[in-house]
Design an enzyme around this catalytic site. Structure first.
Site, PDB file in Angstrom:
ATOM      1  N   ASP A 146     -14.071 -35.189  36.243  1.00 25.03           N
ATOM      2  CA  ASP A 146     -14.458 -34.345  35.101  1.00 25.03           C
ATOM      3  C   ASP A 146     -15.637 -34.931  34.287  1.00 25.03           C
ATOM      4  OD1 ASP A 146     -12.456 -32.401  35.743  1.00 25.03           O
ATOM      5  OD2 ASP A 146     -12.088 -32.410  34.103  1.00 25.03           O
ATOM      6  N   HIS A 193     -11.287 -38.406  35.244  1.00 26.52           N
ATOM      7  CA  HIS A 193     -12.684 -37.971  34.717  1.00 26.52           C
ATOM      8  C   HIS A 193     -13.659 -39.537  34.482  1.00 26.52           C
ATOM      9  CE1 HIS A 193     -10.037 -36.241  32.288  1.00 26.52           C
ATOM     10  NE2 HIS A 193     -10.784 -35.698  32.113  1.00 26.52           N
TER      11      HIS A 193
END
Length: 278
Positions: free
Chosen positions: A95, A240
């Site tokens: 992400d 992430h």
């Protein structure tokens, strides 16, 4: 004409051609010193790292990829998938990018290990780093929508629509990708974003396993341990590449990949995983 005159002409022509080639190869990048909305932008360096060299190369042509979801998942919230025959497959969802340094380094690691993942893009980050996005698509990774601003707060339908549609429009304009995968920032399901995504028959993709790589105090080995100990067939793993300093995630990624492979797992993208559901 004398022989000396002809020789001088050849030398002058050679120098002119060489100068032209040199000038073309040194054409400066424009606009790289103007960050948008505080999102860092990839800088051209005199001696770029391996990943940064790759980022400057034109991506392979990809024919308008579309990441659809099976009918049973349209407008649904998905945490994990139960694959047929309990096959040992796992999907990494990454992400908050594209992000200059860490996305580049992760792409190199993924390429070296022949692993495909699903990147969930923030619109502002995509706007700032379009070349990174193009490379992700060119190298076969799947793409999801992660809103424009990465807001957690509650919002009305018009704002939620803008957050998602504005990002979707830029994803298509930049890469030709259309995606039915949506991940709400922070995993918040009740602030208006998930409701709008479901109304568009997108699949709201959550996760069943987190690396916990946003923990500011944890060491990279903790991220590795979290994933390797919690992995199950059909797991969707949260990681992430952007939104802050993700260097520890970069350090953990090779061990996560090798450890899962040693456990017998095969990596798939989230669209692939959804198609493997029982």
């Amino acid at each position: 004409m004398t022989n000396n005159f002809l020789k001088r002409q050849k030398v002058i022509s050679f120098v002119a051609i060489a100068s032209t080639i040199t000038a073309c190869s040194m054409t400066p990048e424009l606009g790289l010193n103007k960050p948008l909305s505080k999102i860092p932008i990839a800088q051209v360096q005199a001696h770029p790292a391996k990943g940064q060299i790759n980022a400057q190369l034109p991506p392979a042509k990809v024919e308008n990829p579309t990441f659809t979801v099976p009918a049973k998942f349209q407008g649904k919230t998905v945490y994990q998938v139960h694959p047929r025959n309990n096959e040992k497959v796992i999907a990494l969802g990454i992400d908050d990018g594209p992000w200059p340094k860490t996305t580049l380094e992760m792409l190199d690691i993924l390429k070296q290990n022949d692993v495909k993942v699903t990147f969930f893009w923030v619109g502002q980050a995509l706007q700032a780093n379009p070349d990174l996005a193009k490379r992700e698509v060119a190298e076969g990774h799947a793409i999801g929508n992660h809103t424009w601003h990465h807001w957690y707060r509650r919002m009305d339908e018009a704002t939620a629509k803008s957050e998602i549609d504005r990002t979707a429009d830029l994803i298509y304009k930049t890469t030709g990708v259309k995606t039915a995968l949506f991940r709400p920032p922070g995993g918040f399901l009740n602030n208006g974003l998930a409701a709008y995504a479901k109304s568009q028959k997108d699949a709201v993709i959550m996760w069943s396993l987190t690396s916990a790589d946003t923990d500011p105090h944890a060491k990279p080995q903790a991220f590795v341990n979290n994933v390797l100990k919690g992995a199950k067939p059909g797991s969707i793993v949260l990681m992430h590449d952007g939104g802050g300093d993700r260097q520890r995630t970069v350090q953990a990624l090779p061990q996560i990949i090798s450890g899962l492979k040693q456990q017998g797992y095969r990596f798939v993208t989230i669209p692939e995983l959804l198609k493997m559901a029982q």
